[in-house]
Design a protein around this motif. Structure first.
Motif, PDB file in Angstrom:
ATOM      1  N   UNK A 122       8.868   6.902   7.141  1.00 49.77           N
ATOM      2  CA  UNK A 122       8.901   6.671   8.573  1.00 49.77           C
ATOM      3  C   UNK A 122       7.833   5.706   9.061  1.00 49.77           C
ATOM      4  N   UNK A 123       6.888   5.394   8.195  1.00 51.34           N
ATOM      5  CA  UNK A 123       5.805   4.503   8.575  1.00 51.34           C
ATOM      6  C   UNK A 123       6.165   3.037   8.453  1.00 51.34           C
ATOM      7  N   UNK A 124       5.159   2.191   8.667  1.00 51.18           N
ATOM      8  CA  UNK A 124       5.360   0.744   8.664  1.00 51.18           C
ATOM      9  C   UNK A 124       4.301   0.046   7.825  1.00 51.18           C
ATOM     10  N   UNK A 125       4.688  -1.092   7.298  1.00 54.27           N
ATOM     11  CA  UNK A 125       3.778  -2.000   6.609  1.00 54.27           C
ATOM     12  C   UNK A 125       4.192  -3.421   6.936  1.00 54.27           C
ATOM     13  N   UNK A 126       3.233  -4.324   6.867  1.00 51.75           N
ATOM     14  CA  UNK A 126       3.529  -5.741   7.053  1.00 51.75           C
ATOM     15  C   UNK A 126       3.010  -6.513   5.852  1.00 51.75           C
ATOM     16  N   UNK A 165       4.448   1.745  -1.820  1.00 57.60           N
ATOM     17  CA  UNK A 165       4.798   3.105  -2.189  1.00 57.60           C
ATOM     18  C   UNK A 165       4.998   3.929  -0.923  1.00 57.60           C
ATOM     19  N   UNK A 166       6.160   4.543  -0.817  1.00 58.79           N
ATOM     20  CA  UNK A 166       6.499   5.355   0.351  1.00 58.79           C
ATOM     21  C   UNK A 166       6.635   6.800  -0.103  1.00 58.79           C
ATOM     22  N   UNK A 167       5.793   7.641   0.430  1.00 54.51           N
ATOM     23  CA  UNK A 167       5.815   9.050   0.052  1.00 54.51           C
ATOM     24  C   UNK A 167       6.712   9.838   1.008  1.00 54.51           C
ATOM     25  N   UNK A 189      11.385   6.579   1.067  1.00 53.62           N
ATOM     26  CA  UNK A 189      10.904   6.646  -0.314  1.00 53.62           C
ATOM     27  C   UNK A 189      11.635   5.673  -1.235  1.00 53.62           C
ATOM     28  N   UNK A 190      12.906   5.415  -0.984  1.00 58.94           N
ATOM     29  CA  UNK A 190      13.650   4.494  -1.837  1.00 58.94           C
ATOM     30  C   UNK A 190      13.241   3.035  -1.647  1.00 58.94           C
ATOM     31  N   UNK A 191      12.388   2.756  -0.672  1.00 61.29           N
ATOM     32  CA  UNK A 191      11.834   1.409  -0.524  1.00 61.29           C
ATOM     33  C   UNK A 191      10.659   1.167  -1.471  1.00 61.29           C
ATOM     34  N   UNK A 192      10.245   2.198  -2.171  1.00 57.37           N
ATOM     35  CA  UNK A 192       9.149   2.063  -3.113  1.00 57.37           C
ATOM     36  C   UNK A 192       9.500   1.071  -4.207  1.00 57.37           C
ATOM     37  N   UNK A 249       0.814  -1.200   0.000  1.00 59.27           N
ATOM     38  CA  UNK A 249       0.000   0.000   0.000  1.00 59.27           C
ATOM     39  C   UNK A 249       0.849   1.252   0.000  1.00 59.27           C
ATOM     40  N   UNK A 250       0.199   2.353   0.311  1.00 54.79           N
ATOM     41  CA  UNK A 250       0.841   3.669   0.346  1.00 54.79           C
ATOM     42  C   UNK A 250       1.051   4.076   1.798  1.00 54.79           C
TER      43      UNK A 250
END
Length: 126
Positions: A15-19, A123-125, A92-95, A10-11
């Motif tokens: 600094x945020x997290x996703x699993x 997607x990392x903004x 952002x480079x993890x996008x 997702x978006x």
């Protein structure tokens, strides 16, 4: 190949997290799945080659790319044939599109090598 289905992309803001999750299930080619060897997560950004993010053996030994060490954690549940990727401190480079891979699966129809999921977009903004 065995069927690998990813979810959890997702978006997210920097600094945020996703699993991410990736569940292996039977296919017409595999029949029942008895066990899976190493499983891993790869990613591919636009215009770049697919690269390893992290992988984990059936015994739980892990390996990480330098660019995610300390931020991402890979884990698995062998009973569920599922692998996870907890991604923290996202940049952002993890996008990229993140793909799940199963190195070797022991199945009803014999060993199956190098199965891939369809990918999930992260997607990392900034």
């Amino acid at each position: 190949q065995v069927q690998l289905v990813e979810s959890g992309g997702g978006l997210v803001q920097a600094g945020g997290s996703l699993r991410l999750s990736c569940a292996a299930s039977r296919s017409a080619a595999s029949g029942s799945i008895y066990s899976i060897g190493a499983m891993g997560w790869y990613r591919q950004a636009p215009g770049k080659q697919r690269e390893l993010v992290a992988d984990i053996t059936s015994g739980g030994d892990t390996n990480y790319a330098d660019f995610v060490k300390g931020r991402f954690t890979i884990s698995r549940d062998n009973a569920k044939n599922t692998v996870y990727l907890q991604m923290n401190s996202l940049k952002p480079e993890d996008t990229a599109v993140y793909y799940c891979n199963a190195d070797r699966a022991a199945t009803q129809r014999g060993p199956i090598f190098d199965s891939w999921g369809q990918g999930t977009q992260v997607t990392v903004s900034s």
